[in-house]
Motif scaffolding. Structure first.
Motif, mmCIF file in Angstrom:
data_model
loop_
_atom_site.group_PDB
_atom_site.id
_atom_site.type_symbol
_atom_site.label_atom_id
_atom_site.label_comp_id
_atom_site.label_asym_id
_atom_site.label_seq_id
_atom_site.Cartn_x
_atom_site.Cartn_y
_atom_site.Cartn_z
ATOM 1 N N PHE A 150 28.080 -36.915 -32.327
ATOM 2 C CA PHE A 150 26.936 -35.845 -32.294
ATOM 3 C C PHE A 150 27.408 -34.442 -31.552
ATOM 4 O O PHE A 150 26.331 -33.722 -31.444
ATOM 5 C CB PHE A 150 25.803 -36.433 -31.846
ATOM 6 N N GLY A 151 28.428 -34.566 -30.822
ATOM 7 C CA GLY A 151 28.689 -33.304 -30.098
ATOM 8 C C GLY A 151 28.566 -33.675 -28.472
ATOM 9 O O GLY A 151 27.555 -34.240 -28.213
ATOM 10 N N VAL A 152 29.425 -32.924 -27.709
ATOM 11 C CA VAL A 152 29.271 -33.242 -26.220
ATOM 12 C C VAL A 152 28.122 -32.488 -25.799
ATOM 13 O O VAL A 152 27.459 -33.103 -24.691
ATOM 14 C CB VAL A 152 30.570 -32.430 -25.542
ATOM 15 N N HIS A 186 28.047 -33.081 -39.840
ATOM 16 C CA HIS A 186 27.732 -32.818 -41.214
ATOM 17 C C HIS A 186 28.288 -34.166 -41.845
ATOM 18 O O HIS A 186 28.101 -34.368 -42.872
ATOM 19 C CB HIS A 186 28.265 -31.754 -41.769
ATOM 20 N N HIS A 187 28.913 -35.178 -41.169
ATOM 21 C CA HIS A 187 29.502 -36.337 -41.737
ATOM 22 C C HIS A 187 28.380 -37.380 -41.633
ATOM 23 O O HIS A 187 28.167 -38.016 -40.584
ATOM 24 C CB HIS A 187 30.772 -36.931 -40.724
ATOM 25 N N LEU A 188 27.760 -37.690 -42.820
ATOM 26 C CA LEU A 188 26.661 -38.184 -42.949
ATOM 27 C C LEU A 188 26.812 -39.575 -42.748
ATOM 28 O O LEU A 188 26.305 -40.639 -41.933
ATOM 29 C CB LEU A 188 25.818 -38.356 -44.306
ATOM 30 N N VAL A 189 27.955 -40.150 -43.044
ATOM 31 C CA VAL A 189 28.369 -41.574 -43.325
ATOM 32 C C VAL A 189 28.675 -41.996 -41.748
ATOM 33 O O VAL A 189 28.238 -43.109 -41.220
ATOM 34 C CB VAL A 189 29.521 -42.140 -44.209
ATOM 35 N N LEU A 190 29.633 -41.012 -41.075
ATOM 36 C CA LEU A 190 29.919 -41.457 -39.529
ATOM 37 C C LEU A 190 28.713 -41.301 -38.870
ATOM 38 O O LEU A 190 28.468 -42.453 -38.070
ATOM 39 C CB LEU A 190 30.874 -40.395 -39.297
ATOM 40 N N SER A 191 27.644 -40.694 -39.119
ATOM 41 C CA SER A 191 26.386 -40.470 -38.331
ATOM 42 C C SER A 191 25.694 -41.858 -38.634
ATOM 43 O O SER A 191 25.057 -42.200 -37.483
ATOM 44 C CB SER A 191 25.834 -39.198 -38.329
#
Lengths: 186, 136
Positions: B54-56, B3-8
């Protein structure tokens, strides 16, 4: 001259950081401080003209090791169990060892000394021979990969073995991977 | 952390650059600071960044853990293979001089291949370690 002052400042910062790591009981803060410690040592290596070592320290110590610590912290509690007991046997072991190490400093050749055994024949041999025998500009690579090829093979094997060890302890077998994925998907 | 738009968004931009830098360090190790070890760590860190953002689970669908394990062994075998080729050509183990007609070219080829082996093993080992330590 100014490099010596920078070295001294970085060494002091390293000591302060290590004391701070020891005092910290919040494991998250302690992990971040170890990252700072690695970054400081990397800058110290740059000041000592060991760019390749600094590169490794910055990538491994401040990068990957920190990530692995944080990954471990995600699955355990952030707070350390505080033990204020002073261990007498530990002190008895540590203080004489420290004195012995300081005593041992006397025999070490001073920093950058010309009569240092490394400088007398080996460094000379590499510096004069490398451009003819190996022919690549980066002397560090030619020493690591060619003159000391067996050592580097050993290093790679150590990394591979460590990886296998971690897999045996923490890795799940292929069947378990499927089980986890199936559970998450259903 | 999806959900972290900037990070993604930043990760999407920066991951290819990290990979490119890793490859640069790998193949420029003969001329500047760097080499297989550092390059492997940098290359693996791009995958680890992807896994963190984005998750493992999603990383596992991008890189197959079984293939990564095989690659870790392949890197060491590549290194040893160069040494064995030296023996087969009538020299000592890890003698690069015999890999080509002139000894200098042989050294270049040998160093390039063993650094590639080191890079592959280190990158795979770091990704495997991340898989093992990260919470599933």
């Amino acid at each position: 001259m100014i490099v010596i002052y920078i070295n001294i400042i970085i060494l002091f910062l390293l000591i302060i950081t290590s004391i701070a790591i020891n005092q910290q009981d919040n494991l998250f803060a302690a992990t971040m401080l170890t990252g700072i410690f690695s970054l400081l040592s990397a800058s110290l290596f740059v000041c000592l003209d060991a760019v390749d070592v600094a590169f490794t320290e910055a990538a491994v110590g401040a990068g990957i090791a920190l990530i692995l610590f944080l990954g471990t912290l995600a699955s355990i509690k952030y707070k350390e169990k505080v033990k204020n007991k002073v261990s007498v046997s530990g002190l008895l072991l540590v203080i004489p060892t420290g004195f012995l190490l300081i005593y041992g400093i006397h025999d070490i050749p001073s920093f950058g000394a010309l009569d240092n055994p490394v400088q007398t024949y080996l460094a000379d041999r590499y510096i004069t021979g490398s451009s003819k025998e190996i022919g690549i500009p980066n002397l560090v690579t030619s020493v690591l990969a060619s003159y000391r090829g067996h050592d580097t093979l050993g290093e790679v094997t150590v990394i591979f073995t460590a990886c296998i060890g971690v897999l045996m302890l923490l890795g799940r077998s292929r069947g378990d991977y499927r089980g986890i994925v199936d559970k998450e998907e259903s | 952390m999806e959900h972290h738009l900037v990070l993604s968004v930043v990760a999407r931009i920066i991951i290819p650059l990290i990979m490119l830098f890793g490859l640069y360090v790998q193949f420029h190790g003969d001329y500047g600071p760097g080499g297989g070890f550092q390059a492997g760590v940098i290359f693996a860190s791009s995958f680890i960044l992807y896994g963190i953002i984005f998750g493992v689970k999603k990383l596992r669908s991008v890189v197959n853990p079984t293939i990564v394990r095989c690659l870790a062994a392949f890197g060491v075998l590549l290194y040893i293979g160069v040494g064995v080729v030296g023996i087969l050509k009538g020299g000592e183990f890890l003698n690069y001089n015999l890999l080509s007609k002139t000894s200098e070219v042989g050294q270049h080829i040998g160093i390039m291949i063993i650094e590639l082996g080191v890079g592959i093993t280190v990158a795979s080992a770091m990704i495997i370690l991340f898989f093992a330590f990260a919470k599933p």
